[in-house]
Scaffold this motif. Structure first.
Motif, short mmCIF file in Angstrom:
data_model
loop_
_atom_site.label_atom_id
_atom_site.label_comp_id
_atom_site.label_asym_id
_atom_site.label_seq_id
_atom_site.Cartn_x
_atom_site.Cartn_y
_atom_site.Cartn_z
N THR A 1 -4.40 0.59 -7.18
CA THR A 1 -4.81 1.22 -8.43
C THR A 1 -6.15 0.65 -8.87
OG1 THR A 1 -4.29 1.52 -10.78
CG2 THR A 1 -3.30 -0.38 -9.70
N GLU A 2 -7.00 1.51 -9.38
CA GLU A 2 -8.36 1.10 -9.73
C GLU A 2 -8.38 -0.10 -10.66
OE1 GLU A 2 -12.57 2.70 -11.58
OE2 GLU A 2 -10.78 3.90 -11.89
N GLU A 3 -7.49 -0.12 -11.64
CA GLU A 3 -7.58 -1.12 -12.69
C GLU A 3 -6.93 -2.45 -12.34
OE1 GLU A 3 -9.67 -0.53 -14.81
OE2 GLU A 3 -9.84 1.62 -14.52
N GLN A 4 -6.41 -2.59 -11.13
CA GLN A 4 -5.82 -3.87 -10.71
C GLN A 4 -6.56 -4.35 -9.46
OE1 GLN A 4 -1.45 -3.76 -10.66
NE2 GLN A 4 -1.51 -2.13 -12.18
N ALA A 5 -7.57 -5.20 -9.69
CA ALA A 5 -8.47 -5.61 -8.62
C ALA A 5 -7.73 -6.27 -7.46
CB ALA A 5 -9.53 -6.56 -9.17
N GLU A 6 -6.63 -6.95 -7.76
CA GLU A 6 -5.89 -7.62 -6.68
C GLU A 6 -5.30 -6.62 -5.70
OE1 GLU A 6 -3.01 -7.10 -10.18
OE2 GLU A 6 -5.13 -7.63 -9.88
N SER A 7 -5.06 -5.39 -6.14
CA SER A 7 -4.50 -4.38 -5.24
C SER A 7 -5.53 -3.88 -4.24
CB SER A 7 -3.92 -3.20 -6.03
OG SER A 7 -4.95 -2.37 -6.57
N HIS A 8 -6.81 -4.15 -4.49
CA HIS A 8 -7.87 -3.65 -3.61
C HIS A 8 -7.96 -4.44 -2.31
CE1 HIS A 8 -9.97 -2.20 -7.56
NE2 HIS A 8 -8.77 -1.69 -7.39
N ALA A 9 -7.24 -5.56 -2.24
CA ALA A 9 -7.22 -6.36 -1.01
C ALA A 9 -6.13 -5.90 -0.05
CB ALA A 9 -7.03 -7.83 -1.36
N ALA A 10 -5.32 -4.96 -0.48
CA ALA A 10 -4.23 -4.47 0.36
C ALA A 10 -4.79 -3.77 1.61
CB ALA A 10 -3.34 -3.51 -0.42
N LYS A 11 -4.03 -3.82 2.68
CA LYS A 11 -4.43 -3.19 3.93
C LYS A 11 -3.33 -2.25 4.40
CE LYS A 11 -8.20 -5.74 4.38
NZ LYS A 11 -9.55 -5.16 4.24
N GLY A 12 -3.69 -1.07 4.85
CA GLY A 12 -2.71 -0.14 5.37
C GLY A 12 -3.22 1.28 5.27
N ASP A 13 -2.53 2.20 5.95
CA ASP A 13 -2.94 3.60 5.89
C ASP A 13 -1.88 4.48 5.25
OD1 ASP A 13 -1.02 3.75 7.87
OD2 ASP A 13 -2.35 4.55 9.41
N THR A 14 -0.83 3.86 4.67
CA THR A 14 0.20 4.58 3.96
C THR A 14 0.44 3.87 2.63
OG1 THR A 14 1.24 5.38 6.00
CG2 THR A 14 2.61 5.34 4.03
N PHE A 15 0.19 4.58 1.51
CA PHE A 15 0.24 3.91 0.21
C PHE A 15 0.17 4.93 -0.92
CE2 PHE A 15 -4.00 3.88 2.08
CZ PHE A 15 -4.79 4.49 1.12
N LEU A 16 0.55 4.49 -2.10
CA LEU A 16 0.32 5.23 -3.34
C LEU A 16 -1.01 4.76 -3.91
CD1 LEU A 16 3.94 4.78 -4.62
CD2 LEU A 16 2.85 7.02 -4.41
#
Length: 265
Positions: free
Chosen positions: A67-82
């Motif tokens: 999610t844009e507003e949670q910077a920690e989520s931007h480090a996630a890796k994968g090709d299947t996600f919400l």
């Protein structure tokens, strides 16, 4: 992912987030802060994000969430996600222009499979049904019951008289230079992911984006356009735009109805 479960959840969360956004939008004043990337953020972005992310984590705890507003989520890796942009078009929101949306999408194997785009100030909602067909819902947007819907489909484009839609806040000379390669009947400007939806409904034939975007800006609109028979490709080589890229950053792209004869960059 069970799409029969997914679609009611994301539709409901978009409506709930939209209601909170409009509550703040219609208030006398609201604070505007600046994030580390110099982009603006408001209480509406943060409140909508809290509603959506809590709802998605409760419903789909095992699915990666970006999610844009949670910077920690931007480090996630994968090709299947919400993936979520709780308030796309913050500049439109700040200037009270109405062209802002709530974007929620599900990406599988790098492709936006399902999504919802809700423009609460415009009272327009677009989403993909469980079967993949995109629809526009008209009505009061009840949380529990889907109102009247109409299937949406891209235009049968006439390459001698194309309708173009471009960014309201980010249009530049490079965009105009590319648009000028086509025989254009008319052009319109729109903010946020509404541009994808205008192509999806046949209100426009092509939306070129020569500028920076992130995957949360585009995934939901991309899903809606795919479900209406449209396509989104990279600007440089016209290969499909995929998701789960490094830093979730997009290259330049073109969203269009398949009858449009694309011009090279």
């Amino acid at each position: 992912m069970n799409y029969d479960v997914l679609i009611p959840v994301i539709r409901k969360l978009a409506i709930e987030a939209g209601a909170k956004i409009m509550e703040i939008y219609n208030s006398d004043d609201f604070d505007v802060k600046v994030k580390s990337d110099d982009s603006p953020v408001t209480a509406a972005d943060e409140a909508a994000d809290a509603i959506i992310s809590a709802g998605l984590r409760a419903a789909f705890p095992d699915v990666m969430l970006v999610t844009e507003e949670q910077a920690e989520s931007h480090a996630a890796k994968g090709d299947t996600f919400l993936i979520v942009d709780p308030l796309d078009g913050t500049k439109e929101f700040i200037h009270r222009r109405g062209d802002f949306t709530v974007n929620i999408a599900y990406v599988e194997n790098g492709v936006p499979q399902r999504g919802v785009v809700y423009a609460p100030a415009k009272e327009r909602m677009f989403f993909t049904q469980a079967d993949g067909q995109s629809v526009e819902e008209v009505g009061a947007f009840d949380l529990e019951t889907v109102g009247e819907t109409r299937a949406i489909n891209v235009a049968n484009s006439d390459n001698s008289a194309l309708m173009v839609v471009a960014s309201k806040s980010h249009r530049d000379q490079a965009t105009d230079d590319y648009i000028n390669k086509y025989n254009v009947k008319d052009s319109k400007s729109a903010g946020s992911s509404l541009k994808f939806c205008l192509v999806a409904t046949g209100e426009a034939d092509i939306y070129p984006r020569v500028g920076r975007t992130m995957e949360w800006d585009t995934a939901a609109g991309h899903a809606v356009l795919l479900g209406a028979g449209g396509q989104v490709v990279r600007f440089d080589d016209h290969t499909p735009l995929t998701y789960g890229k490094e830093d979730f950053a997009n290259p330049f792209f073109i969203a269009y109805a398949p009858d449009v004869a694309l011009k090279s960059a």
